[in-house]
Scaffold this active site. Structure first.
Site, PDB file in Angstrom:
ATOM      1  CG  MET A   1      -0.794  -2.156  -1.480  1.00 51.70           C
ATOM      2  SD  MET A   1       0.291  -2.728  -0.307  1.00 51.70           S
ATOM      3  CE  MET A   1      -0.532  -3.341   1.142  1.00 51.70           C
ATOM      4  N   PRO A   2      -2.579  -1.307  -4.921  1.00 55.20           N
ATOM      5  CG  PRO A   2      -3.437   0.454  -5.711  1.00 55.20           C
ATOM      6  CD  PRO A   2      -3.410  -0.465  -4.615  1.00 55.20           C
ATOM      7  CB  ILE A   3       2.948  -2.005  -5.754  1.00 61.20           C
ATOM      8  CG1 ILE A   3       2.573  -2.497  -4.632  1.00 61.20           C
ATOM      9  CG2 ILE A   3       4.358  -1.501  -5.983  1.00 61.20           C
ATOM     10  CD1 ILE A   3       3.206  -3.804  -3.941  1.00 61.20           C
ATOM     11  NE  ARG A  40       2.021   0.512   1.121  1.00 64.64           N
ATOM     12  CZ  ARG A  40       0.825   0.871   1.678  1.00 64.64           C
ATOM     13  NH1 ARG A  40       0.063   1.603   1.251  1.00 64.64           N
ATOM     14  NH2 ARG A  40       0.483   0.030   2.729  1.00 64.64           N
TER      15      ARG A  40
END
Length: 68
Positions: A1-3, A40
């Site tokens: 999940m890239p933030i 995100r």
């Protein structure tokens, strides 16, 4: 999940911020094949009096520009 966490000075319209969110999401999807739902984006807006470069706040720069 890239933030993706972005700090920027206040002063942009909601439309500009929305466009930035979309562009960053698309960049993550294209560059690392992230699914849209996993991306995100966090935008941190700070007052122009709290954002400085070269020992001068953006608010100070704004004032100098307006007096010239």
């Amino acid at each position: 999940m890239p933030i993706i966490n972005v700090t920027l000075a206040q002063g942009r319209t909601p439309e500009q911020l929305r466009a930035l969110i979309s562009a960053l999401t698309n960049a993550a999807m294209e560059s690392i094949q992230a699914s849209k739902s996993s991306v995100r984006v966090i935008l941190n807006e700070v007052p122009r009096t709290h954002f400085a470069a070269g020992d001068e706040t953006l608010a100070e720069r704004d004032m100098g520009r307006n007096t010239q």
